[in-house]
Design a protein around this motif. Structure first.
Motif, PDB file in Angstrom:
ATOM      1  N   PRO A 100     -21.844 -13.682  32.751  1.00  0.00           N
ATOM      2  CA  PRO A 100     -22.738 -12.635  32.229  1.00  0.00           C
ATOM      3  C   PRO A 100     -24.005 -12.536  33.084  1.00  0.00           C
ATOM      4  O   PRO A 100     -25.101 -12.880  32.648  1.00  0.00           O
ATOM      5  N   TRP A 101     -23.868 -12.059  34.324  1.00  0.00           N
ATOM      6  CA  TRP A 101     -24.998 -12.074  35.254  1.00  0.00           C
ATOM      7  C   TRP A 101     -26.196 -11.298  34.725  1.00  0.00           C
ATOM      8  O   TRP A 101     -27.342 -11.753  34.820  1.00  0.00           O
ATOM      9  N   ASP A 102     -25.966 -10.094  34.213  1.00  0.00           N
ATOM     10  CA  ASP A 102     -27.088  -9.292  33.699  1.00  0.00           C
ATOM     11  C   ASP A 102     -27.847 -10.053  32.621  1.00  0.00           C
ATOM     12  O   ASP A 102     -29.083 -10.034  32.579  1.00  0.00           O
ATOM     13  N   ALA A 103     -27.102 -10.699  31.729  1.00  0.00           N
ATOM     14  CA  ALA A 103     -27.731 -11.427  30.631  1.00  0.00           C
ATOM     15  C   ALA A 103     -28.573 -12.588  31.151  1.00  0.00           C
ATOM     16  O   ALA A 103     -29.701 -12.813  30.699  1.00  0.00           O
ATOM     17  N   ILE A 104     -28.041 -13.338  32.107  1.00  0.00           N
ATOM     18  CA  ILE A 104     -28.770 -14.483  32.653  1.00  0.00           C
ATOM     19  C   ILE A 104     -30.028 -14.024  33.381  1.00  0.00           C
ATOM     20  O   ILE A 104     -31.106 -14.609  33.233  1.00  0.00           O
ATOM     21  N   ILE A 105     -29.891 -12.970  34.172  1.00  0.00           N
ATOM     22  CA  ILE A 105     -31.048 -12.456  34.911  1.00  0.00           C
ATOM     23  C   ILE A 105     -32.147 -12.018  33.954  1.00  0.00           C
ATOM     24  O   ILE A 105     -33.331 -12.330  34.144  1.00  0.00           O
ATOM     25  N   PHE A 106     -31.781 -11.299  32.903  1.00  0.00           N
ATOM     26  CA  PHE A 106     -32.806 -10.815  31.970  1.00  0.00           C
ATOM     27  C   PHE A 106     -33.472 -11.970  31.238  1.00  0.00           C
ATOM     28  O   PHE A 106     -34.697 -11.989  31.072  1.00  0.00           O
ATOM     29  N   MET A 107     -32.685 -12.943  30.791  1.00  0.00           N
ATOM     30  CA  MET A 107     -33.276 -14.073  30.063  1.00  0.00           C
ATOM     31  C   MET A 107     -34.262 -14.846  30.939  1.00  0.00           C
ATOM     32  O   MET A 107     -35.347 -15.216  30.492  1.00  0.00           O
ATOM     33  N   LEU A 108     -33.887 -15.111  32.169  1.00  0.00           N
ATOM     34  CA  LEU A 108     -34.776 -15.860  33.059  1.00  0.00           C
ATOM     35  C   LEU A 108     -36.073 -15.103  33.321  1.00  0.00           C
ATOM     36  O   LEU A 108     -37.146 -15.704  33.418  1.00  0.00           O
ATOM     37  N   SER A 109     -35.974 -13.801  33.430  1.00  0.00           N
ATOM     38  CA  SER A 109     -37.164 -12.995  33.685  1.00  0.00           C
ATOM     39  C   SER A 109     -38.038 -12.867  32.440  1.00  0.00           C
ATOM     40  O   SER A 109     -39.262 -12.769  32.535  1.00  0.00           O
ATOM     41  N   GLU A 110     -37.415 -12.873  31.283  1.00  0.00           N
ATOM     42  CA  GLU A 110     -38.153 -12.675  30.031  1.00  0.00           C
ATOM     43  C   GLU A 110     -38.712 -13.976  29.473  1.00  0.00           C
ATOM     44  O   GLU A 110     -39.580 -13.950  28.587  1.00  0.00           O
ATOM     45  N   MET A 111     -38.258 -15.100  29.994  1.00  0.00           N
ATOM     46  CA  MET A 111     -38.674 -16.399  29.444  1.00  0.00           C
ATOM     47  C   MET A 111     -40.187 -16.568  29.410  1.00  0.00           C
ATOM     48  O   MET A 111     -40.741 -17.187  28.501  1.00  0.00           O
TER      49      MET A 111
ATOM     50  N   ASP B 287     -29.669  -4.651  41.074  1.00  0.00           N
ATOM     51  CA  ASP B 287     -28.497  -3.787  40.985  1.00  0.00           C
ATOM     52  C   ASP B 287     -27.729  -3.752  42.297  1.00  0.00           C
ATOM     53  O   ASP B 287     -26.500  -3.730  42.318  1.00  0.00           O
ATOM     54  N   ASN B 288     -28.464  -3.735  43.400  1.00  0.00           N
ATOM     55  CA  ASN B 288     -27.805  -3.745  44.705  1.00  0.00           C
ATOM     56  C   ASN B 288     -26.981  -5.019  44.889  1.00  0.00           C
ATOM     57  O   ASN B 288     -25.865  -5.003  45.397  1.00  0.00           O
ATOM     58  N   LEU B 289     -27.570  -6.152  44.478  1.00  0.00           N
ATOM     59  CA  LEU B 289     -26.857  -7.419  44.605  1.00  0.00           C
ATOM     60  C   LEU B 289     -25.642  -7.461  43.685  1.00  0.00           C
ATOM     61  O   LEU B 289     -24.552  -7.890  44.072  1.00  0.00           O
ATOM     62  N   LEU B 290     -25.821  -6.982  42.461  1.00  0.00           N
ATOM     63  CA  LEU B 290     -24.715  -7.008  41.509  1.00  0.00           C
ATOM     64  C   LEU B 290     -23.558  -6.132  41.976  1.00  0.00           C
ATOM     65  O   LEU B 290     -22.390  -6.496  41.861  1.00  0.00           O
ATOM     66  N   SER B 291     -23.871  -4.952  42.520  1.00  0.00           N
ATOM     67  CA  SER B 291     -22.810  -4.038  42.938  1.00  0.00           C
ATOM     68  C   SER B 291     -22.066  -4.555  44.157  1.00  0.00           C
ATOM     69  O   SER B 291     -20.906  -4.215  44.373  1.00  0.00           O
ATOM     70  N   ASN B 292     -22.719  -5.392  44.951  1.00  0.00           N
ATOM     71  CA  ASN B 292     -22.073  -5.928  46.145  1.00  0.00           C
ATOM     72  C   ASN B 292     -21.490  -7.315  45.927  1.00  0.00           C
ATOM     73  O   ASN B 292     -20.833  -7.862  46.808  1.00  0.00           O
ATOM     74  N   PHE B 293     -21.728  -7.870  44.770  1.00  0.00           N
ATOM     75  CA  PHE B 293     -21.252  -9.235  44.505  1.00  0.00           C
ATOM     76  C   PHE B 293     -19.747  -9.250  44.335  1.00  0.00           C
ATOM     77  O   PHE B 293     -19.178  -8.429  43.620  1.00  0.00           O
ATOM     78  N   GLN B 294     -19.094 -10.183  44.983  1.00  0.00           N
ATOM     79  CA  GLN B 294     -17.642 -10.293  44.881  1.00  0.00           C
ATOM     80  C   GLN B 294     -17.283 -11.141  43.674  1.00  0.00           C
ATOM     81  O   GLN B 294     -16.804 -12.256  43.778  1.00  0.00           O
ATOM     82  N   GLY B 295     -17.502 -10.583  42.511  1.00  0.00           N
ATOM     83  CA  GLY B 295     -17.183 -11.306  41.285  1.00  0.00           C
ATOM     84  C   GLY B 295     -17.495 -10.430  40.101  1.00  0.00           C
ATOM     85  O   GLY B 295     -18.083  -9.373  40.231  1.00  0.00           O
ATOM     86  N   SER B 296     -17.101 -10.868  38.924  1.00  0.00           N
ATOM     87  CA  SER B 296     -17.330 -10.109  37.711  1.00  0.00           C
ATOM     88  C   SER B 296     -18.490 -10.700  36.948  1.00  0.00           C
ATOM     89  O   SER B 296     -18.753 -11.883  37.016  1.00  0.00           O
ATOM     90  N   PHE B 297     -19.205  -9.868  36.207  1.00  0.00           N
ATOM     91  CA  PHE B 297     -20.282 -10.414  35.419  1.00  0.00           C
ATOM     92  C   PHE B 297     -20.085 -10.188  33.929  1.00  0.00           C
ATOM     93  O   PHE B 297     -21.020 -10.171  33.154  1.00  0.00           O
ATOM     94  N   THR B 298     -18.852  -9.998  33.530  1.00  0.00           N
ATOM     95  CA  THR B 298     -18.552  -9.959  32.104  1.00  0.00           C
ATOM     96  C   THR B 298     -17.056 -10.060  31.916  1.00  0.00           C
ATOM     97  O   THR B 298     -16.311 -10.148  32.870  1.00  0.00           O
ATOM     98  N   ASP B 299     -16.616 -10.042  30.695  1.00  0.00           N
ATOM     99  CA  ASP B 299     -15.193 -10.174  30.419  1.00  0.00           C
ATOM    100  C   ASP B 299     -14.428  -8.965  30.933  1.00  0.00           C
ATOM    101  O   ASP B 299     -14.916  -7.848  30.915  1.00  0.00           O
ATOM    102  N   ASP B 300     -13.197  -9.184  31.395  1.00  0.00           N
ATOM    103  CA  ASP B 300     -12.479  -8.108  32.052  1.00  0.00           C
ATOM    104  C   ASP B 300     -12.124  -6.971  31.106  1.00  0.00           C
ATOM    105  O   ASP B 300     -11.870  -5.855  31.550  1.00  0.00           O
ATOM    106  N   ALA B 301     -12.128  -7.202  29.811  1.00  0.00           N
ATOM    107  CA  ALA B 301     -11.799  -6.117  28.891  1.00  0.00           C
ATOM    108  C   ALA B 301     -12.782  -4.978  29.004  1.00  0.00           C
ATOM    109  O   ALA B 301     -12.459  -3.820  28.764  1.00  0.00           O
ATOM    110  N   ILE B 302     -13.997  -5.285  29.377  1.00  0.00           N
ATOM    111  CA  ILE B 302     -15.045  -4.284  29.401  1.00  0.00           C
ATOM    112  C   ILE B 302     -14.782  -3.225  30.459  1.00  0.00           C
ATOM    113  O   ILE B 302     -15.269  -2.112  30.377  1.00  0.00           O
ATOM    114  N   TYR B 303     -13.968  -3.549  31.439  1.00  0.00           N
ATOM    115  CA  TYR B 303     -13.753  -2.597  32.511  1.00  0.00           C
ATOM    116  C   TYR B 303     -12.463  -1.809  32.349  1.00  0.00           C
ATOM    117  O   TYR B 303     -12.054  -1.101  33.260  1.00  0.00           O
ATOM    118  N   LEU B 304     -11.834  -1.940  31.221  1.00  0.00           N
ATOM    119  CA  LEU B 304     -10.613  -1.178  30.983  1.00  0.00           C
ATOM    120  C   LEU B 304     -10.953   0.300  30.866  1.00  0.00           C
ATOM    121  O   LEU B 304     -11.853   0.681  30.141  1.00  0.00           O
TER     122      LEU B 304
END
Length: 695
Positions: free
Chosen positions: A534-545, A677-694
């Motif tokens: 959950p990359w978005d979630a981790i990034i937001f939590m660290l920034s909001e801490m 967003d640039n990093l996330l879009s270029n990252f070779q990996g998923s940042f959530t469960d695969d069902a979300i991209y169906l």
């Protein structure tokens, strides 16, 4: 028939005095099973002349090995086709069954414009191009359309290849793979591992049927068909991926790496033997899909995405995207094809996201219906009536919950007029008011709760996996609906109430990621869970801490990040570092330092430093910085010794370069998310469960 087989091209056999004149049996005489006296392809026989009917000659198919004929016969028996030869296909009034001179069965619909399905010996091809649909009747046998001839055929472009791309090569001769198969005992162990760890999350094979085929194959491996051998090696490979290294060593007496390498090689050669790129076999497609899932643990996402495109094309070639009930296929085969298609859509969509690209739009001609809520025991190849769907949980729970979420997401994305940016366009934009977003997500949650979650017993692994997936998907939709990206004005400041919503959903997502990676109930599914962060979630939590005030809440966040990110680093230790990994590691270090400073100012004791963070600090720039951090928490709280810490493939100088050039603490403005967003879009990996991209 010998004379027929000896005159494939209609040439007159007069070159040798020992040869008898060639016989050119016409279609009418062949179907009547009477002797045909036709000696020239241009002159009609006497029988047709007397009956005043057109005398048509069609060249017979090439000679086939006895073993191939036996294999096709067994396929007919397995799929219940003998029972349908005299009755047609399931009594479907819109389907017509034809048999030509070559003896193959063809299935076609009477509806104009709905396409045509041609089947033979368990293989099929769907034609919806007007030209092909028109000329297919002129082909003497299905092999000309299906494109997968017998072993006697040659291939001019046979080539040698290695690694992942070997599966795309083909050969005029069949490679013997008997030596690459595990022992019969180990084959059955791997089959059991597949049933326990992989099958519940994929459901693209009918376990009772395949188990019987495996038992038969184990007794005589050299006689296994090319198609089923590909499925066997694919199952070996994904089963090994699903097992822990220590379990493989204990159960098989061999390292996981060595055994997986052997099985992967067997799969590559099996796909080569089965002529993957020309196949019309759904069994080969099933094998290829399993192998694509297996590849996530050792191949780069771009390769997987490209190969997924091949899988989708194979499925369209076979006609998997069209519902079999409208094309005269059996109830059993129709149901299995539905399962294959829905799983393939998920694999294709997630592989696209792994590469930071939007899912490829699917053809408008798709009409395949969702799979039934039924167990494998409710299905049988000989069944003539659909199974009764069960009202409660079945073996299909995880797959159907994922599909339900995907259908909701697709409906929502279709509301975004003129948008081609993917299924998340409407949620991540301001085109829909927040209250409307929350309302539709509430409806989704109520549906998932009523249809699936209320039936889940979280002591059952499959139910727990379904709960994790469904809850994570719902939290992620809320995170996206309230995300700072939705604000078009870059000077907008996100209110504290909105930040609380974002933080709460980010925390929940990370909690479920922790459950997925560390809960013993779903340990058997770790091969699937570990691929998603959950990359978005981790990034937001660290920034909001830095804006949070509750010490217990902060301690919980650090514990979760330590657990989740440590597990991810371990799983990804073989992959070279990329910008996202390095940037997140910098963000973790900066957020931890800010946390320690705050604890010192407030004279409170910080939470014990997670091992992964201690490892990151040890790699941070400058000895003085690391030493300064060492003074901020006791040695006993710094985690394990360096040799026991997850390996971080990065030098101190690289880490420092990233820290100097990247502003890591996000502000309250949407513009602060642009770099991430640039990093996330270029990252070779998923940042959530695969069902979300169906989609």
């Amino acid at each position: 028939m010998a004379s027929l087989n000896g005159s494939l091209n209609g040439e007159r056999a007069t070159d040798s005095p020992s040869k008898q004149p060639a016989s050119f049996a016409c279609v009418v005489c062949h179907n009547r099973k009477v002797k045909c006296d036709r000696q020239d392809p241009c002159i009609p026989c006497s029988n047709c002349a007397k009956a005043n009917v057109e005398c048509v000659y069609r060249a017979p198919p090439p000679p086939r090995r006895k073993r191939d004929r036996e294999t096709n016969e067994s396929l007919y028996r397995e799929r219940g086709k003998y029972s349908r030869r005299s009755t047609g296909f399931d009594g479907n009034p819109s389907a017509t069954q034809h048999r030509n001179a070559g003896g193959e069965q063809r299935t076609e619909t009477r509806k104009s414009g709905s396409g045509r399905m041609i089947t033979k010996g368990g293989n099929s091809i769907y034609l919806d191009n007007n030209l092909w649909t028109t000329v297919s009747n002129e082909l003497p046998n299905a092999a000309d359309v299906l494109g997968d001839r017998s072993d006697t055929d040659t291939d001019n472009y046979a080539q040698e290849a290695s690694d992942d791309y070997a599966i795309l090569s083909t050969s005029a001769t069949r490679d013997a793979l008997t030596e690459l198969h595990p022992s019969p005992l180990n084959i059955f162990k791997l089959w059991q591992a597949f049933l326990e760890n992989v099958n519940p999350l994929t459901k693209i094979i009918h376990a009772p049927t395949v188990q019987q085929q495996i038992l038969e194959a184990m007794s005589d491996l050299p006689k296994v068909s090319r198609e089923f051998e590909a499925l066997m090696f694919a199952m070996y490979s994904i089963a090994l991926v699903s097992l822990q290294a220590e379990d493989v060593e204990k159960s098989f007496g061999e390292s996981k790496k060595a055994l997986l390498s052997k099985c992967r090689r067997g799969a590559q050669l099996a796909f080569k033997n089965a002529s993957l790129l020309r196949t019309s076999s759904s069994v080969v497609l099933q094998a290829f899909m399993l192998y694509l899932l297996c590849m996530r643990s050792f191949s780069d996402p771009h390769t997987i995405w490209t190969l997924c495109g091949i899988a989708v094309r194979i499925a369209q070639r076979i006609g998997i995207h069209r519902d079999g009930s409208a094309h005269g296929l059996s109830v059993f085969e129709t149901e299995m094809r539905r399962r294959i298609w829905f799983q393939l859509v998920i694999i294709d969509a997630t592989s696209a996201q792994f590469c930071g690209v939007a899912s490829t739009p699917l053809p408008a001609t798709i009409d395949v219906q969702p799979p039934m809520n039924a167990n494998d025991s409710d299905l049988d190849p000989r069944m003539t009536e659909p199974a009764c769907e069960k009202p409660g949980p079945t073996e299909m729970m995880f797959v159907l919950a994922r599909s339900a979420f995907g259908k909701w997401l697709l409906r929502l994305s279709n509301q975004a007029e003129g948008s081609n940016t993917g299924p998340w366009a409407i949620l991540s934009s301001s085109s829909m008011p927040l209250k409307d977003k929350d309302k539709t997500i509430d409806e989704l949650e109520a549906h998932m709760e009523d249809k699936f979650l209320r039936h889940c017993d979280t002591s059952i692994p499959l139910h727990m996996a379904t709960t994790i997936m469904a809850r994570s998907a719902i939290y992620y939709t809320r995170l996206m609906a309230h995300h700072p990206r939705q604000y078009q004005d870059p000077t907008t400041r996100v209110s504290q109430a909105e930040k609380n919503i974002l933080f709460e959903n980010s925390l929940k997502m990370t909690e479920y990621a922790d459950y997925a990676q560390n809960n013993p109930v779903v340990r058997k599914f770790l091969w699937h869970m570990v691929n998603h962060m959950p990359w978005d979630a981790i990034i937001f939590m660290l920034s909001e801490m830095r804006h949070r005030t509750e010490s217990e809440e902060k301690s919980k966040v650090w514990q979760l990040i330590g657990n989740v990110y440590s597990g991810h680093i371990e799983a990804m230790s073989k992959i070279d570092p990329n910008p996202l990994h390095m940037a997140i590691q910098n963000l973790i270090v900066k957020a931890w330092r800010a946390y320690i400073e705050e604890c010192n100012l407030n004279h409170c004791t910080p939470t014990p430093c997670p091992t992964i963070i201690a490892s990151l600090l040890a790699n941070a720039t400058g000895v003085s910085s690391a030493r300064q951090e060492d003074e901020n928490f006791p040695a006993a709280e710094r985690g394990a010794s360096p040799q026991n810490q997850p390996r971080l493939d990065r030098s101190s100088s690289q880490f420092g370069l990233e820290a100097e050039n990247f502003g890591l603490m996000l502000g309250d403005s949407p513009k602060d998310w642009n770099e991430w967003d640039n990093l996330l879009s270029n990252f070779q990996g998923s940042f959530t469960d695969d069902a979300i991209y169906l989609s």
